[in-house]
Design a protein around this motif. Structure first.
Motif, PDB file in Angstrom:
ATOM      1  N   TYR A   2     -39.759  -2.408  -0.949  1.00 31.95           N
ATOM      2  CA  TYR A   2     -40.865  -2.299  -1.902  1.00 31.95           C
ATOM      3  C   TYR A   2     -42.015  -1.489  -1.306  1.00 31.95           C
ATOM      4  N   GLU A   3     -42.407  -1.801  -0.074  1.00 30.65           N
ATOM      5  CA  GLU A   3     -43.499  -1.074   0.577  1.00 30.65           C
ATOM      6  C   GLU A   3     -43.113   0.377   0.836  1.00 30.65           C
ATOM      7  N   GLN A   4     -41.842   0.600   1.167  1.00 30.98           N
ATOM      8  CA  GLN A   4     -41.386   1.975   1.397  1.00 30.98           C
ATOM      9  C   GLN A   4     -41.458   2.805   0.112  1.00 30.98           C
ATOM     10  N   LEU A   5     -41.150   2.153  -1.021  1.00 30.81           N
ATOM     11  CA  LEU A   5     -41.280   2.848  -2.298  1.00 30.81           C
ATOM     12  C   LEU A   5     -42.735   3.187  -2.589  1.00 30.81           C
ATOM     13  N   LEU A   6     -43.619   2.223  -2.360  1.00 32.93           N
ATOM     14  CA  LEU A   6     -45.036   2.448  -2.605  1.00 32.93           C
ATOM     15  C   LEU A   6     -45.596   3.557  -1.724  1.00 32.93           C
ATOM     16  N   PHE A  28     -42.068   5.535 -13.868  1.00 30.14           N
ATOM     17  CA  PHE A  28     -42.069   5.213 -12.437  1.00 30.14           C
ATOM     18  C   PHE A  28     -42.687   6.346 -11.620  1.00 30.14           C
ATOM     19  N   ALA A  29     -42.486   7.587 -12.076  1.00 28.18           N
ATOM     20  CA  ALA A  29     -42.989   8.754 -11.345  1.00 28.18           C
ATOM     21  C   ALA A  29     -44.505   8.840 -11.344  1.00 28.18           C
ATOM     22  N   ARG A  30     -45.169   7.984 -12.129  1.00 32.20           N
ATOM     23  CA  ARG A  30     -46.628   7.882 -12.032  1.00 32.20           C
ATOM     24  C   ARG A  30     -47.059   7.228 -10.723  1.00 32.20           C
ATOM     25  N   HIS A  31     -46.162   6.392 -10.158  1.00 33.77           N
ATOM     26  CA  HIS A  31     -46.540   5.529  -9.044  1.00 33.77           C
ATOM     27  C   HIS A  31     -45.769   5.804  -7.758  1.00 33.77           C
ATOM     28  N   ILE A  32     -44.482   6.212  -7.890  1.00 34.68           N
ATOM     29  CA  ILE A  32     -43.642   6.401  -6.715  1.00 34.68           C
ATOM     30  C   ILE A  32     -42.830   7.684  -6.876  1.00 34.68           C
ATOM     31  N   PHE A  62     -44.631  14.939 -18.956  1.00 34.86           N
ATOM     32  CA  PHE A  62     -43.997  15.293 -17.686  1.00 34.86           C
ATOM     33  C   PHE A  62     -45.030  15.642 -16.612  1.00 34.86           C
ATOM     34  N   GLU A  63     -46.237  15.915 -17.038  1.00 35.05           N
ATOM     35  CA  GLU A  63     -47.244  16.443 -16.113  1.00 35.05           C
ATOM     36  C   GLU A  63     -47.750  15.379 -15.140  1.00 35.05           C
ATOM     37  N   GLY A  64     -47.965  15.806 -13.905  1.00 30.77           N
ATOM     38  CA  GLY A  64     -48.516  14.911 -12.888  1.00 30.77           C
ATOM     39  C   GLY A  64     -47.561  13.845 -12.393  1.00 30.77           C
ATOM     40  N   ALA A 187     -37.977  -7.540  -9.689  1.00 27.16           N
ATOM     41  CA  ALA A 187     -39.121  -7.893 -10.536  1.00 27.16           C
ATOM     42  C   ALA A 187     -40.380  -7.156 -10.086  1.00 27.16           C
ATOM     43  N   LYS A 188     -40.616  -7.109  -8.790  1.00 25.61           N
ATOM     44  CA  LYS A 188     -41.812  -6.447  -8.268  1.00 25.61           C
ATOM     45  C   LYS A 188     -41.788  -4.941  -8.560  1.00 25.61           C
ATOM     46  N   VAL A 189     -40.613  -4.338  -8.461  1.00 29.05           N
ATOM     47  CA  VAL A 189     -40.506  -2.902  -8.726  1.00 29.05           C
ATOM     48  C   VAL A 189     -40.822  -2.617 -10.194  1.00 29.05           C
ATOM     49  N   TYR A 190     -40.258  -3.403 -11.095  1.00 32.68           N
ATOM     50  CA  TYR A 190     -40.522  -3.174 -12.525  1.00 32.68           C
ATOM     51  C   TYR A 190     -41.970  -3.492 -12.892  1.00 32.68           C
ATOM     52  N   GLU A 191     -42.571  -4.426 -12.192  1.00 29.64           N
ATOM     53  CA  GLU A 191     -43.970  -4.755 -12.466  1.00 29.64           C
ATOM     54  C   GLU A 191     -44.905  -3.585 -12.165  1.00 29.64           C
ATOM     55  N   LEU A 192     -44.420  -2.601 -11.434  1.00 30.81           N
ATOM     56  CA  LEU A 192     -45.219  -1.407 -11.191  1.00 30.81           C
ATOM     57  C   LEU A 192     -45.512  -0.658 -12.489  1.00 30.81           C
ATOM     58  N   VAL A 193     -44.610  -0.763 -13.467  1.00 28.11           N
ATOM     59  CA  VAL A 193     -44.749   0.049 -14.677  1.00 28.11           C
ATOM     60  C   VAL A 193     -44.836  -0.775 -15.964  1.00 28.11           C
ATOM     61  N   ILE A 194     -44.480  -2.047 -15.925  1.00 24.15           N
ATOM     62  CA  ILE A 194     -44.470  -2.870 -17.136  1.00 24.15           C
ATOM     63  C   ILE A 194     -45.757  -3.701 -17.202  1.00 24.15           C
TER      64      ILE A 194
END
Length: 432
Positions: A2-6, A28-32, A62-64, A187-194
């Protein structure tokens, strides 16, 4: 992980970039860092140029974004968290077609490393992830799921094409994992975007079952409305007026009759009935609903022909305009469109049919169903009947004067969704 993704020391990959996978990848590409993988190189090229092949997203979506689009396995290997979002259709015998899913599982097996995570989002019958997908991944990776070499989860997609309100982030996401550790990370990974939050299911099978009954419930309820509409038609009662009256009760469920196509409601119940049959149980209620809904296209066409005959039309010399060809309103998607059933049945009666649609691709319709769209400039002024098959937004602004301007004397207007109920005075009007 999780931390490596962040920290963007590793990547998340989405396999299958259709109407489900692409929005997930971009969110997801907004965050990782994300890898968007698809086996269709032409689609990949479009997305590299900020074009959604499904026509759902705009260029600015798609931008950013920190995302790479690819069809290369070498690039895919850079990820450690994988989300599989490929189609799960049915074949011509209404049996589950797992080829895309098993193909994606084979791809996963070729890139899996020890410690990787794989989450499936494709709609399947309960048990499919563990019984069908995991063995394929083990075979092609040489890794052992039982020994914990890789982790697996399931999180059913809830993307609704054409719906700009219930978007990915705003819908509660069901998540599941093969064990508590997997469930927690997934759950933690999906909570990044949901932003709406996640619901942790107790097992992968529970999550699979939850998804499949969402659409099965809708299918059965719509089938009931369709059957009621056929009964009420024999009584000369308008179904929508009945539903409005019944809807004044606080606990009356709001469903309406119509064509049930697409890649979810018209397909998912067959996955459940297939598995039930395998276990020795015949799902009578579910299959009865499917039969009713699958026959609605032919019923509407026959009703149209009956009305034309009743009002003095020579069917073999008549021409009917069908407005709308996609599986639902305001989308480009034509998969499993039941409008095709209406058109085919009309042609079985030797009716000449023209079809228009502001969203559908004529080439795709011809490839899938064998008919093309009529160009606006080629529309006639003497249609004997018009069928408003899909309630596209541009159609809502039309009025009786428009329909009269494109029809012959004594015309029939078939309004499947009741869009023009109470607005037609001089034409012979019918709706479900």
């Amino acid at each position: 992980m999780y931390e490596q993704l962040l920290q963007k020391k590793t990547k998340l990959a989405v396999i299958g970039l259709g109407y489900v996978g692409l929005p997930i990848a971009l969110e997801f590409a907004r965050h990782i860092s994300v890898i968007g993988f698809d086996i269709n190189a032409a689609r990949v090229d479009l997305m590299r140029n900020n074009i959604d092949p499904s026509g759902e997203l705009e260029a600015q979506d798609f931008e950013g974004r920190d995302i790479v689009f690819t069809d290369s396995l070498e690039v895919l290997r850079e990820a450690t968290f994988f989300i599989v979002a490929v189609p799960t259709p049915i074949d011509e015998h209404a049996q589950p077609d797992l080829r895309p899913l098993l193909g994606a599982s084979t791809t996963m097996g070729k890139v899996l490393k020890k410690g990787d995570y794989v989450v499936f989002e494709s709609t399947v019958y309960p048990g499919c992830t563990e019984e069908d997908c995991i063995p394929v991944m083990e075979k092609h990776s040489g890794l052992s799921f039982a020994n914990g070499d890789f982790k697996v989860g399931y999180s059913p997609e809830r993307i609704n094409p054409g719906d700009k309100e219930h978007t990915l982030a705003r819908i509660v996401k069901v998540v599941s994992g093969c064990d508590e550790e997997a469930l927690d990370l997934i759950a933690k990974v999906y909570e990044l975007v949901i932003t709406a939050g996640v619901h942790r299911a107790s097992s992968i099978k529970v999550a699979e079952a939850a998804k499949i009954i969402e659409n099965t419930q809708r299918d059965v309820n719509i089938a009931l409305m369709n059957e009621l509409s056929m009964i009420f038609d024999r009584m000369s009662i308008n179904t929508y007026e009945v539903l409005e009256a019944a809807g004044t009760k606080w606990n009356f469920l709001k469903f309406s009759p119509g064509l049930v196509g697409g890649h979810c409601i018209g397909v998912d119940p067959y996955y459940l009935t297939y598995k039930a049959k395998e276990l020795g149980y015949d799902a009578k209620v579910i299959l009865s609903g499917r039969t009713t809904n699958d026959n609605m296209g032919a019923y509407i066409a026959r009703k149209t022909v009956q009305m034309m005959i009743k009002h003095g039309k020579d069917v073999a010399k008549s021409r009917v305009l069908v407005m709308g060809a996609t599986f639902k309103e305001n989308v480009e998607d034509i998969r499993n469109s039941k409008v095709a059933d209406v058109i085919q049945e009309l042609k079985n009666f030797s009716v000449n049919v023209d079809i228009i649609d502001p969203h559908a691709s004529s080439d795709e319709l011809h490839h899938e169903y064998g008919f093309r769209l009529t160009a606006p400039d080629d529309m006639r002024k003497d249609y004997d009947a018009v069928i408003v098959a899909v309630s596209h937004l541009p159609y809502a602004t039309l009025n009786e004067d428009y329909f009269k301007s494109i029809t012959s004397e004594n015309p029939v207007l078939v309004d499947i969704k009741g869009l023009f109920r109470g607005k037609i005075e001089d034409m012979h009007y019918w709706s479900l």
